[in-house]
Scaffold this active site. Structure first.
Site, PDB file in Angstrom:
ATOM      1  N   LYS A 118       0.947  -1.045  -0.122  1.00  0.00           N
ATOM      2  CA  LYS A 118       0.024   0.029   0.147  1.00  0.00           C
ATOM      3  C   LYS A 118       0.811   1.253   0.131  1.00  0.00           C
ATOM      4  O   LYS A 118       0.449   2.203  -0.687  1.00  0.00           O
ATOM      5  CB  LYS A 118      -0.978  -0.019   1.255  1.00  0.00           C
ATOM      6  N   LYS A 160      -3.101   1.966   9.290  1.00  0.00           N
ATOM      7  CA  LYS A 160      -3.394   0.783   8.395  1.00  0.00           C
ATOM      8  C   LYS A 160      -2.414  -0.237   7.866  1.00  0.00           C
ATOM      9  O   LYS A 160      -1.142   0.284   8.199  1.00  0.00           O
ATOM     10  CB  LYS A 160      -3.956   1.426   6.985  1.00  0.00           C
ATOM     11  N   GLY A 166      -9.296  -5.793   2.254  1.00  0.00           N
ATOM     12  CA  GLY A 166     -10.592  -6.469   2.583  1.00  0.00           C
ATOM     13  C   GLY A 166     -11.025  -5.686   4.173  1.00  0.00           C
ATOM     14  O   GLY A 166     -11.851  -6.489   4.901  1.00  0.00           O
ATOM     15  N   GLY A 167     -10.518  -4.669   4.333  1.00  0.00           N
ATOM     16  CA  GLY A 167     -10.953  -4.083   5.515  1.00  0.00           C
ATOM     17  C   GLY A 167     -10.273  -4.380   6.966  1.00  0.00           C
ATOM     18  O   GLY A 167     -10.661  -4.002   7.955  1.00  0.00           O
ATOM     19  N   HIS A 210     -16.715   6.286  -0.258  1.00  0.00           N
ATOM     20  CA  HIS A 210     -15.993   5.466  -0.881  1.00  0.00           C
ATOM     21  C   HIS A 210     -16.207   5.354  -2.512  1.00  0.00           C
ATOM     22  O   HIS A 210     -17.558   4.765  -2.708  1.00  0.00           O
ATOM     23  CB  HIS A 210     -16.065   4.104  -0.360  1.00  0.00           C
ATOM     24  N   ARG A 294      -7.351  -6.755  -9.996  1.00  0.00           N
ATOM     25  CA  ARG A 294      -8.461  -7.699 -10.141  1.00  0.00           C
ATOM     26  C   ARG A 294      -9.648  -7.303 -10.658  1.00  0.00           C
ATOM     27  O   ARG A 294      -9.931  -6.050 -10.414  1.00  0.00           O
ATOM     28  CB  ARG A 294      -8.614  -8.858  -9.000  1.00  0.00           C
TER      29      ARG A 294
END
Length: 465
Positions: A118, A160, A166-167, A210, A294
């Site tokens: 990230k 983070k 995926g949260g 979002h 993806r």
């Protein structure tokens, strides 16, 4: 152009069925893989041949790259489509296919690696011209140093996991008093979930939306964006409802986000389907969040407002073809919603529901294709829902001329849907679509949390545990 005659679908459930339908239409033979728990699953019946890959535990079956590659060789498949989840963003699978001369229906290993980290993705996005939320994205991970960076970024703050998704591996910190415990907790979850406990810090935006942009690239250097989707209605960072176009965006905002996303994809030589996810603050400013390398769960939303088949685009690009359309040829048409029907118990903290589906009755619809009411389902009546995999059993999508008409059509569809034998979130989703703030476009990522008690009271399908 590369030859693609036989496609192994390295996934299960509705996405495996979805991919198989397009492949069949294109004259491509399909190979299913299944675990012992999925021997009678719908996706097995949807494919031309099938292979057992291991026990129910996904680590020994759907996540077992060595076994998957054995089946690729045994079946004579030319290509592997990873779907979403499982190994869809796993660079090791992409490399294994590359080494064996097998087409991987997705981006190359370099692009997957660039976006998986990230912090590295943030740097790439910044270099490509995308705005970033103020924060720290570097390699130094000493606790004292991170506390200094937290003070510099300001509170509230989000910690983070650098390799997260995926949260998972995310903590909101509202003061320095909370920082140490939140950092330790985030690191533990990151290490357990991703094998890497490095983190990054960024300012936490209150009541954000979002919004994500669908991008597509080919091996000839062409990149386009296929507009955006709003995924703000979430529970515990997991998307529940998606829609397109995103309500409240001006044409200039939409164009700026789309162009920035396409520029980012172009900067890493992106090939295939990808999604650039952004946070939009209450003032309409957008910031890069991450890129998913993806096909998304919610790709059908884009298909219904563009009239395109994104799986077909994936397969054509994997064969070496150019993108079927240029940017100026792409158009939005109408408004679309998608809801995720999950086997869970909203009135019991959304705990999973397992068992055999007794009733599976939906109104007239199209499966996995264009239509005003579309259902993408990986289950049928009498199928059993096991505890081993994701709780989502189907996606219901509707399209109409505008947002209000699409809301009405979705409510009509949900009211005409009957599922028994397991408990689902069907009634909870009806409550969301009936909520006045949702109807008024007043949505943000904390919508469900803010209105949870009211939504549970509105839930018309409550049932005992």
């Amino acid at each position: 152009m590369n030859e693609l005659k036989k496609l192994l679908i390295a996934n299960r459930g509705e996405i495996a069925c979805r991919i198989a339908q397009t492949a069949r239409r294109l004259g491509i033979e399909t190979v299913a893989v299944y675990s012992e728990a999925d021997a009678q699953a719908k996706h097995v019946a949807c494919c031309d041949s099938s292979y057992l890959i291991g026990p129910a535990d996904a680590r020994q079956s759907y996540l077992n790259i060595d076994r998957l590659m054995e089946v690729v060789r045994e079946s004579g498949a030319d290509a592997v489509h990873p779907g979403y989840g499982f190994l869809s963003e796993n660079v090791a699978l992409a490399r294994a296919c590359e080494v064996d001369g097998i087409m991987f229906v997705g981006p190359g290993p370099h692009a997957i690696e660039a976006m998986a980290d990230k912090a590295r993705a943030k740097a790439q996005a910044h270099q490509a011209g995308m705005p970033l939320i103020p924060g720290y994205y570097g390699d130094e991970q000493d606790d004292a140093f991170l506390k200094e960076q937290a003070l510099a970024a300001g509170f509230p703050l989000m910690i983070k996991a650098r390799m997260g998704g995926g949260g998972r591996g995310m903590r909101v910190v509202r003061s320095m008093d909370e920082f140490d415990a939140a950092l330790a907790s985030c690191r533990r979850e990151a290490l357990a979930g991703f094998g890497d406990d490095t983190v990054m810090l960024e300012r936490y935006i209150e009541r954000p939306r979002h919004v994500e942009v669908q991008v597509f690239g080919d091996a000839h250097g062409n990149v386009v964006h296929l507009f955006e989707r709003d995924c703000s209605v979430q529970r515990r960072h997991q998307k529940v409802i998606e829609e397109a176009p995103a309500p409240g965006l001006s044409d200039s905002q939409r164009d700026a986000m789309g162009q920035a996303a396409a520029d980012l994809a172009r900067s890493v030589g992106y090939v295939g389907a990808g999604t650039v996810e952004c946070i939009v603050d209450p003032d309409g400013n957008f910031y890069f969040l991450e890129m998913n390398t993806r096909l998304q769960v919610e790709h059908g939303v884009t298909e219904l407002v563009t009239g395109l088949d994104l799986v077909e685009w994936q397969l054509r690009v994997a064969r070496g073809e150019r993108l079927p359309l240029a940017q100026d040829d792409l158009q939005l048409n109408g408004h679309c919603f998608e809801v995720r029907i999950c086997a869970e118990r909203p009135n019991k903290g959304f705990l999973p529901s397992v068992g055999q589906i007794q009733t599976w009755s939906l109104p007239e619809h199209i499966e996995f294709a264009q239509g005003d009411v579309r259902v993408d389902a990986g289950v049928r009546a009498q199928d059993s829902i096991s505890p081993y995999y994701d709780s989502m059993v189907a996606k219901i999508l509707v399209r109409a001329d505008n947002r209000d008409q699409a809301i009405a059509r979705m409510l009509d569809t949900l009211h005409a849907t009957e599922i028994s034998g397991i408990q689902t979130n069907l009634g909870f989703i009806k409550a969301i679509f009936s909520h006045p703030e949702f109807v008024a476009q007043s949505v943000h990522t904390g919508f469900i949390e803010t209105h949870l008690k009211q939504l549970l009271n509105m839930n018309l399908d409550r049932s005992p545990a």
